[in-house]
Write a protein that holds these residues in place. Structure first.
Motif, PDB file in Angstrom:
ATOM      1  N   PRO A 164      32.301  38.583  44.095  1.00 46.60           N
ATOM      2  CA  PRO A 164      31.856  39.644  45.005  1.00 46.60           C
ATOM      3  C   PRO A 164      31.870  41.024  44.343  1.00 46.60           C
ATOM      4  CG  PRO A 164      33.505  38.241  46.045  1.00 46.60           C
ATOM      5  CD  PRO A 164      33.501  37.884  44.596  1.00 46.60           C
ATOM      6  N   ASN A 165      30.972  41.875  44.820  1.00 44.93           N
ATOM      7  CA  ASN A 165      30.949  43.274  44.378  1.00 44.93           C
ATOM      8  C   ASN A 165      31.827  44.085  45.324  1.00 44.93           C
ATOM      9  OD1 ASN A 165      30.190  45.693  43.106  1.00 44.93           O
ATOM     10  ND2 ASN A 165      28.571  46.027  44.626  1.00 44.93           N
ATOM     11  N   ILE A 166      32.866  44.689  44.783  1.00 49.42           N
ATOM     12  CA  ILE A 166      33.775  45.497  45.587  1.00 49.42           C
ATOM     13  C   ILE A 166      33.683  46.942  45.104  1.00 49.42           C
ATOM     14  CG2 ILE A 166      36.170  45.867  46.286  1.00 49.42           C
ATOM     15  CD1 ILE A 166      36.687  42.918  45.826  1.00 49.42           C
ATOM     16  N   PRO A 167      33.184  47.840  45.944  1.00 51.88           N
ATOM     17  CA  PRO A 167      33.023  49.240  45.525  1.00 51.88           C
ATOM     18  C   PRO A 167      34.339  49.829  45.015  1.00 51.88           C
ATOM     19  CG  PRO A 167      31.910  48.848  47.615  1.00 51.88           C
ATOM     20  CD  PRO A 167      32.709  47.611  47.322  1.00 51.88           C
ATOM     21  N   GLY A 168      34.231  50.515  43.880  1.00 50.92           N
ATOM     22  CA  GLY A 168      35.401  51.190  43.320  1.00 50.92           C
ATOM     23  C   GLY A 168      36.306  50.290  42.507  1.00 50.92           C
ATOM     24  N   MET A 169      35.910  49.034  42.332  1.00 50.75           N
ATOM     25  CA  MET A 169      36.754  48.112  41.582  1.00 50.75           C
ATOM     26  C   MET A 169      35.908  47.289  40.621  1.00 50.75           C
ATOM     27  SD  MET A 169      39.636  46.881  44.313  1.00 50.75           S
ATOM     28  CE  MET A 169      40.902  46.889  43.030  1.00 50.75           C
ATOM     29  N   THR A 170      36.519  46.894  39.516  1.00 50.13           N
ATOM     30  CA  THR A 170      35.835  46.108  38.495  1.00 50.13           C
ATOM     31  C   THR A 170      36.508  44.750  38.351  1.00 50.13           C
ATOM     32  OG1 THR A 170      35.278  48.127  37.252  1.00 50.13           O
ATOM     33  CG2 THR A 170      35.132  46.037  36.067  1.00 50.13           C
ATOM     34  N   PRO A 171      35.753  43.636  38.456  1.00 46.78           N
ATOM     35  CA  PRO A 171      36.363  42.315  38.337  1.00 46.78           C
ATOM     36  C   PRO A 171      36.691  41.975  36.890  1.00 46.78           C
ATOM     37  CG  PRO A 171      33.993  42.081  38.576  1.00 46.78           C
ATOM     38  CD  PRO A 171      34.301  43.555  38.738  1.00 46.78           C
ATOM     39  N   SER A 172      37.666  41.118  36.706  1.00 44.76           N
ATOM     40  CA  SER A 172      38.054  40.696  35.355  1.00 44.76           C
ATOM     41  C   SER A 172      37.034  39.742  34.749  1.00 44.76           C
ATOM     42  CB  SER A 172      39.433  40.027  35.399  1.00 44.76           C
ATOM     43  OG  SER A 172      39.415  38.926  36.288  1.00 44.76           O
ATOM     44  N   VAL A 187      40.589  36.041  41.443  1.00 49.84           N
ATOM     45  CA  VAL A 187      39.924  36.878  40.429  1.00 49.84           C
ATOM     46  C   VAL A 187      40.519  38.278  40.512  1.00 49.84           C
ATOM     47  CG1 VAL A 187      37.740  37.881  39.642  1.00 49.84           C
ATOM     48  CG2 VAL A 187      37.788  35.546  40.561  1.00 49.84           C
ATOM     49  N   PRO A 188      41.270  38.709  39.488  1.00 49.19           N
ATOM     50  CA  PRO A 188      41.846  40.061  39.505  1.00 49.19           C
ATOM     51  C   PRO A 188      40.764  41.142  39.391  1.00 49.19           C
ATOM     52  CG  PRO A 188      42.991  38.628  37.944  1.00 49.19           C
ATOM     53  CD  PRO A 188      41.734  37.921  38.335  1.00 49.19           C
ATOM     54  N   TYR A 189      40.951  42.206  40.161  1.00 48.80           N
ATOM     55  CA  TYR A 189      40.077  43.377  40.098  1.00 48.80           C
ATOM     56  C   TYR A 189      40.935  44.584  39.723  1.00 48.80           C
ATOM     57  CZ  TYR A 189      36.081  41.114  42.448  1.00 48.80           C
ATOM     58  OH  TYR A 189      35.013  40.311  42.771  1.00 48.80           O
ATOM     59  N   ASN A 190      40.360  45.509  38.977  1.00 43.41           N
ATOM     60  CA  ASN A 190      41.039  46.757  38.605  1.00 43.41           C
ATOM     61  C   ASN A 190      40.257  47.933  39.164  1.00 43.41           C
ATOM     62  OD1 ASN A 190      43.271  45.808  36.813  1.00 43.41           O
ATOM     63  ND2 ASN A 190      41.546  44.990  35.638  1.00 43.41           N
ATOM     64  N   PRO A 191      40.975  48.965  39.603  1.00 42.58           N
ATOM     65  CA  PRO A 191      40.268  50.164  40.084  1.00 42.58           C
ATOM     66  C   PRO A 191      39.436  50.789  38.976  1.00 42.58           C
ATOM     67  CG  PRO A 191      42.584  50.208  40.716  1.00 42.58           C
ATOM     68  CD  PRO A 191      42.437  49.100  39.731  1.00 42.58           C
ATOM     69  N   VAL A 192      38.281  51.311  39.350  1.00 42.01           N
ATOM     70  CA  VAL A 192      37.431  52.009  38.379  1.00 42.01           C
ATOM     71  C   VAL A 192      38.084  53.342  38.046  1.00 42.01           C
ATOM     72  CG1 VAL A 192      35.167  53.041  37.990  1.00 42.01           C
ATOM     73  CG2 VAL A 192      35.354  50.896  39.254  1.00 42.01           C
ATOM     74  N   LYS A 193      38.205  53.622  36.759  1.00 40.99           N
ATOM     75  CA  LYS A 193      38.794  54.897  36.333  1.00 40.99           C
ATOM     76  C   LYS A 193      37.830  56.047  36.625  1.00 40.99           C
ATOM     77  CE  LYS A 193      41.582  52.853  32.627  1.00 40.99           C
ATOM     78  NZ  LYS A 193      41.869  52.870  31.177  1.00 40.99           N
ATOM     79  N   ASN A 194      38.401  57.204  36.977  1.00 41.60           N
ATOM     80  CA  ASN A 194      37.554  58.368  37.220  1.00 41.60           C
ATOM     81  C   ASN A 194      36.857  58.772  35.924  1.00 41.60           C
ATOM     82  OD1 ASN A 194      38.302  58.622  39.920  1.00 41.60           O
ATOM     83  ND2 ASN A 194      40.123  59.828  39.391  1.00 41.60           N
TER      84      ASN A 194
END
Length: 205
Positions: A164-172, A187-194
């Motif tokens: 899935p596409n989750i706004p503001g997050m990047t999947p591993s 599936v781990p997701y990480n917050p998108v860095k500013n």
């Protein structure tokens, strides 16, 4: 004289062979309809997919023979032979049901005699893609898509399924290929860095 005993005209054990002679010879035992016609049945039971579960698939084959009875003595003079000793039903592909995987891709060709055969095909729910945070906790209020069933193989799920596409997050990982079609995949997701701030020189960008 003799009289044939067939599936269309079976005997009636205990009753007069000649209805016009009630005290005459009777039909002997072993000349009823079941003695000259037996049906072999293959039944495939499907289970486990809720209201999507297919109905039973039933195939039948009639084994028949012709006997001959002496009308004077009331005895069988020819027991006859069955048309065949066995019959082979063709294989049956297992229906594909999206969201479920089956334990059998098909029911192979099976030889039936005068005994019935029963086969059970069991469906189980497919697993899901579970987005998690870096600490492996499921992310709330986001899609948890179920793996689609492989349209060419009801025992498998589609490989390389997009996460899935989750706004503001990047999947591993961008896609998932489950090893076990019934097991969820975190599936781990990480917050998108500013993005880096743009520096200014003399008040200008």
């Amino acid at each position: 004289d003799t009289v044939p005993v067939t599936p269309e005209n079976p005997g009636k054990p205990g009753e007069p062979i000649n209805p016009n002679d009630p005290d005459g010879p009777k039909w002997p035992e072993g000349t009823d309809e079941n003695s000259v016609k037996r049906t072999g049945t293959q039944t495939i039971h499907y289970e486990g997919a809720g209201d999507k579960t297919p109905s039973d698939d039933v195939q039948t084959f009639d084994f028949t023979r012709k006997m001959v009875v002496d009308k004077v003595t009331g005895k069988v003079v020819d027991g006859g032979s069955w048309n065949v000793t066995s019959h082979t039903f063709g294989y049956k592909n297992t229906p594909v049901i999206d969201g479920y995987h089956a334990d059998k891709r098909e029911v192979p060709a099976t030889a039936v005699t005068q005994d019935d055969i029963e086969v059970t095909v069991t469906y189980k729910p497919n697993g899901k893609i579970i987005p998690t945070d870096p600490s492996s906790n499921p992310i709330p209020n986001v899609p948890n898509p179920t793996y689609p069933t492989d349209p060419t193989d009801p025992t498998k799920v589609v490989p390389d399924e997009p996460v899935p596409n989750i706004p503001g997050m990047t999947p591993s990982t961008p896609t998932v290929t489950p090893e076990d079609p019934g097991k969820d995949t975190p599936v781990p997701y990480n917050p998108v860095k500013n993005p880096d701030k743009v520096t200014t020189v003399e008040g200008k960008q």
